[in-house]
Enzyme design. Structure first.
Site, PDB file in Angstrom:
ATOM      1  N   CYS A 122       0.822  -1.229   0.000  1.00 59.44           N
ATOM      2  CA  CYS A 122       0.000   0.000   0.000  1.00 59.44           C
ATOM      3  C   CYS A 122       0.851   1.271   0.000  1.00 59.44           C
ATOM      4  O   CYS A 122       0.350   2.351  -0.309  1.00 59.44           O
ATOM      5  CB  CYS A 122      -0.922   0.015   1.206  1.00 59.44           C
ATOM      6  SG  CYS A 122      -1.977  -1.428   1.311  1.00 59.44           S
ATOM      7  N   HIS A 262      -3.941   6.994   3.176  1.00 53.29           N
ATOM      8  CA  HIS A 262      -4.244   5.679   2.601  1.00 53.29           C
ATOM      9  C   HIS A 262      -5.640   5.258   3.055  1.00 53.29           C
ATOM     10  O   HIS A 262      -5.993   5.385   4.229  1.00 53.29           O
ATOM     11  CB  HIS A 262      -3.194   4.676   3.062  1.00 53.29           C
ATOM     12  CG  HIS A 262      -3.502   3.277   2.641  1.00 53.29           C
ATOM     13  ND1 HIS A 262      -3.863   2.970   1.350  1.00 53.29           N
ATOM     14  CD2 HIS A 262      -3.526   2.109   3.341  1.00 53.29           C
ATOM     15  CE1 HIS A 262      -4.086   1.671   1.273  1.00 53.29           C
ATOM     16  NE2 HIS A 262      -3.894   1.128   2.460  1.00 53.29           N
ATOM     17  N   ASN A 292     -10.062  -0.619  -0.259  1.00 53.92           N
ATOM     18  CA  ASN A 292      -8.614  -0.434  -0.190  1.00 53.92           C
ATOM     19  C   ASN A 292      -7.995  -0.857  -1.526  1.00 53.92           C
ATOM     20  O   ASN A 292      -7.997  -2.044  -1.859  1.00 53.92           O
ATOM     21  CB  ASN A 292      -8.063  -1.289   0.961  1.00 53.92           C
ATOM     22  CG  ASN A 292      -6.558  -1.164   1.126  1.00 53.92           C
ATOM     23  OD1 ASN A 292      -5.877  -0.558   0.291  1.00 53.92           O
ATOM     24  ND2 ASN A 292      -6.043  -1.737   2.195  1.00 53.92           N
TER      25      ASN A 292
HETATM   26  C1  LIG Z   1     -10.349  -6.286   8.953  1.00 57.61           C
HETATM   27  C2  LIG Z   1     -11.071  -5.292   9.850  1.00 57.61           C
HETATM   28  C3  LIG Z   1     -12.142  -4.559   9.092  1.00 57.61           C
HETATM   29  C4  LIG Z   1     -11.739  -6.094  10.974  1.00 57.61           C
HETATM   30  O1  LIG Z   1     -12.368  -5.191  11.832  1.00 57.61           O
HETATM   31  P1  LIG Z   1     -12.202  -5.412  13.406  1.00 57.61           P
HETATM   32  O2  LIG Z   1     -13.031  -4.418  14.090  1.00 57.61           O
HETATM   33  O3  LIG Z   1     -10.720  -5.401  13.663  1.00 57.61           O
HETATM   34  O4  LIG Z   1     -12.826  -6.814  13.575  1.00 57.61           O
HETATM   35  P2  LIG Z   1     -12.441  -7.862  14.681  1.00 57.61           P
HETATM   36  O5  LIG Z   1     -11.158  -8.507  14.292  1.00 57.61           O
HETATM   37  O6  LIG Z   1     -12.531  -7.214  16.021  1.00 57.61           O
HETATM   38  O7  LIG Z   1     -13.661  -8.852  14.600  1.00 57.61           O
HETATM   39  C5  LIG Z   1     -13.672  -9.715  13.625  1.00 57.61           C
HETATM   40  C6  LIG Z   1     -14.940 -10.527  13.799  1.00 57.61           C
HETATM   41  O8  LIG Z   1     -15.778 -10.180  12.716  1.00 57.61           O
HETATM   42  C7  LIG Z   1     -15.907 -11.305  11.854  1.00 57.61           C
HETATM   43  N1  LIG Z   1     -15.819 -10.843  10.493  1.00 57.61           N
HETATM   44  C8  LIG Z   1     -14.709 -10.625   9.752  1.00 57.61           C
HETATM   45  N2  LIG Z   1     -15.053 -10.221   8.533  1.00 57.61           N
HETATM   46  C9  LIG Z   1     -16.389 -10.155   8.501  1.00 57.61           C
HETATM   47  C10 LIG Z   1     -17.316  -9.815   7.517  1.00 57.61           C
HETATM   48  N3  LIG Z   1     -16.934  -9.437   6.274  1.00 57.61           N
HETATM   49  N4  LIG Z   1     -18.631  -9.852   7.825  1.00 57.61           N
HETATM   50  C11 LIG Z   1     -19.057 -10.236   9.042  1.00 57.61           C
HETATM   51  N5  LIG Z   1     -18.213 -10.585  10.019  1.00 57.61           N
HETATM   52  C12 LIG Z   1     -16.906 -10.552   9.755  1.00 57.61           C
HETATM   53  C13 LIG Z   1     -14.762 -12.224  12.198  1.00 57.61           C
HETATM   54  O9  LIG Z   1     -15.044 -13.559  11.869  1.00 57.61           O
HETATM   55  C14 LIG Z   1     -14.633 -12.002  13.690  1.00 57.61           C
HETATM   56  O10 LIG Z   1     -15.626 -12.756  14.324  1.00 57.61           O
HETATM   57  P3  LIG Z   1     -15.341 -13.484  15.727  1.00 57.61           P
HETATM   58  O11 LIG Z   1     -15.058 -12.377  16.712  1.00 57.61           O
HETATM   59  O12 LIG Z   1     -16.589 -14.241  16.005  1.00 57.61           O
HETATM   60  O13 LIG Z   1     -14.144 -14.358  15.482  1.00 57.61           O
HETATM   61  C15 LIG Z   1     -10.058  -4.269  10.439  1.00 57.61           C
HETATM   62  O14 LIG Z   1      -9.268  -4.883  11.416  1.00 57.61           O
HETATM   63  C16 LIG Z   1      -9.167  -3.646   9.401  1.00 57.61           C
HETATM   64  O15 LIG Z   1      -9.606  -2.913   8.537  1.00 57.61           O
HETATM   65  N6  LIG Z   1      -7.820  -3.906   9.474  1.00 57.61           N
HETATM   66  C17 LIG Z   1      -6.853  -3.427   8.539  1.00 57.61           C
HETATM   67  C18 LIG Z   1      -7.023  -4.093   7.216  1.00 57.61           C
HETATM   68  C19 LIG Z   1      -5.733  -4.309   6.493  1.00 57.61           C
HETATM   69  O16 LIG Z   1      -4.890  -4.998   6.960  1.00 57.61           O
HETATM   70  N7  LIG Z   1      -5.580  -3.720   5.331  1.00 57.61           N
HETATM   71  C20 LIG Z   1      -4.437  -3.934   4.529  1.00 57.61           C
HETATM   72  C21 LIG Z   1      -3.245  -3.143   4.909  1.00 57.61           C
HETATM   73  S1  LIG Z   1      -3.468  -1.432   4.911  1.00 57.61           S
END
Ligand SMILES: CC(C)(COP(=O)(O)OP(=O)(O)OC[C@H]1O[C@@H](n2cnc3c(N)ncnc32)[C@H](O)[C@@H]1OP(=O)(O)O)[C@@H](O)C(=O)NCCC(=O)NCCS
Length: 335
Positions: A122, A262, A292
């Site tokens: 990214c 970003h 993204n």
């Molecule tokens: C991925 C992201 C949106 C997840 O959001 P979050 O608030 O951190 O979510 P959490 O990890 O707390 O919770 C995930 C839960 O939601 C669930 N979940 C994940 N994707 C889901 C989706 N598309 N729909 C519904 N539920 C989903 C998971 O299974 C998990 O469930 P569990 O708690 O029962 O195991 C967020 O962490 C993010 O944007 N991270 C950066 C992304 C990234 O790496 N980008 C690339 C580099 S810049």
């Protein structure tokens, strides 16, 4: 070039223009609801994304990159043969080699330009801009086309709800050239920490793990993200990168007219802006439309900000990126 007896040149460098290109096909949250166990409500509240663009099977990175590059050259009034270099930030290029930059060069006949890809996920566009800055500042180049392009849809597992809702395809570009006192890159900062490489990775397809039927069965030829850990490091990395560039320029966040971050997650953007005490009116966000797009995210956002009239001559612009590697970077620009 013979360096003996040459005086060191240090020239100001500026952004001359921007350009972008996104595929026509839209993939909405409602479309994804039909593919995996997710909901529009979960995706919008957790990420800010409503839809993203995806290419047709026949399209590859160099196709979008060439159009974005062409648009940036037209906006700058620059002809392909004027370019001294083409730098493409991408981790989803047409091939492992030749570089996507070489393919772009061939598409519009920029015969004088040397060409290379930069692999910084990214952060690829800003890494490319930093290289262009060094080339122009030192007098080795006058005009450099920098492109960020990503075709993530071809490396996304559309059965994995943890990743498939996050990403989209697109390309953004800028022509960098010689600046002056009123228009120039003021300061910049790049960083990386390879110890966190496994947080965002594409395990298979390189020399470590060539693609085999077994690898495909385990779906290791698709990108993997440990989103929660990346989230925290992203907020910290982007905030610190901005502060570093501001400190180096003897400025504060209060001086920034527009922050173009970003676009990985609206909550990462909001948390970063809040830590910097930059209110939402000074932050450009378009994540709801594209998701993204990795290296393409900042140059697409920059181009949209320019076309929406969000940047006036003389404004202080902060670009900031964060991504796989891990890598990060910031660039403070007097527009
Ligand atoms: C991925 C992201 C949106 C997840 O959001 P979050 O608030 O951190 O979510 P959490 O990890 O707390 O919770 C995930 C839960 O939601 C669930 N979940 C994940 N994707 C889901 C989706 N598309 N729909 C519904 N539920 C989903 C998971 O299974 C998990 O469930 P569990 O708690 O029962 O195991 C967020 O962490 C993010 O944007 N991270 C950066 C992304 C990234 O790496 N980008 C690339 C580099 S810049």
């Amino acid at each position: 070039m013979n360096y003996s007896g040459k005086k060191q040149l240090v020239r100001d460098v500026r952004f001359l223009s921007s350009g972008s290109c996104v595929p026509e096909k839209v993939l909405t949250n409602q479309d994804l609801e039909r593919m995996v166990d997710t909901s529009d409500e979960w995706i919008t509240t957790r990420t800010g994304i409503r839809e993203r663009r995806v290419v047709d099977p026949s399209q590859a990175a160099s196709d979008l990159a060439a159009v974005a590059g062409q648009r940036a050259m037209e906006a700058a009034g620059v002809k392909p043969e004027d370019l001294d270099a083409i730098i493409v930030g991408t981790v989803t290029g047409d091939h492992l080699f030749p570089s996507t930059a070489c393919l772009v060069q061939a598409k519009f006949g920029a015969t004088r330009a040397f060409c290379m890809d930069v692999s910084a996920a990214c952060s690829g566009f800003l890494y490319g801009c930093e290289l262009a800055h060094s080339l122009i500042s030192s007098g080795k180049a006058n005009l450099v086309l920098v492109i960020g392009v990503e075709i993530l849809s071809k490396f996304t597992d559309f059965t994995d709800r943890n990743t498939c809702v996050l990403f989209g395809d697109g390309a953004g570009a800028a022509v960098l050239g010689v600046g002056d006192e009123s228009h120039h890159i003021v300061s910049s900062h790049l960083g990386a920490d390879g110890r966190y490489g496994s947080l965002i990775e594409l395990p298979a397809g390189g020399s470590r793990m060539p693609i085999t039927p077994e690898v495909m069965e385990q779906r290791l030829h698709y990108l993997k993200v440990k989103g929660n850990e990346v989230f925290k490091l992203g907020v910290r990395g982007m905030t610190e990168a901005c502060i570093k560039a501001l400190d180096d320029a003897g400025m504060t966040a209060a001086d920034v007219d527009l922050l173009v971050p970003h676009q990985a997650n609206i909550r990462i953007i909001d948390a970063t802006a809040k830590r910097l005490e930059i209110e939402p009116e000074r932050v450009f966000v378009n994540i709801e439309k594209y998701g993204n797009t990795s290296a393409a995210s900042v140059p697409i956002a920059l181009d949209e900000a320019v076309r929406a009239g969000r940047l006036k001559e003389g404004d202080l612009l902060m670009l900031v990126v964060f991504g796989g590697g891990l890598t990060w970077g910031s660039m403070l620009v007097r527009w």
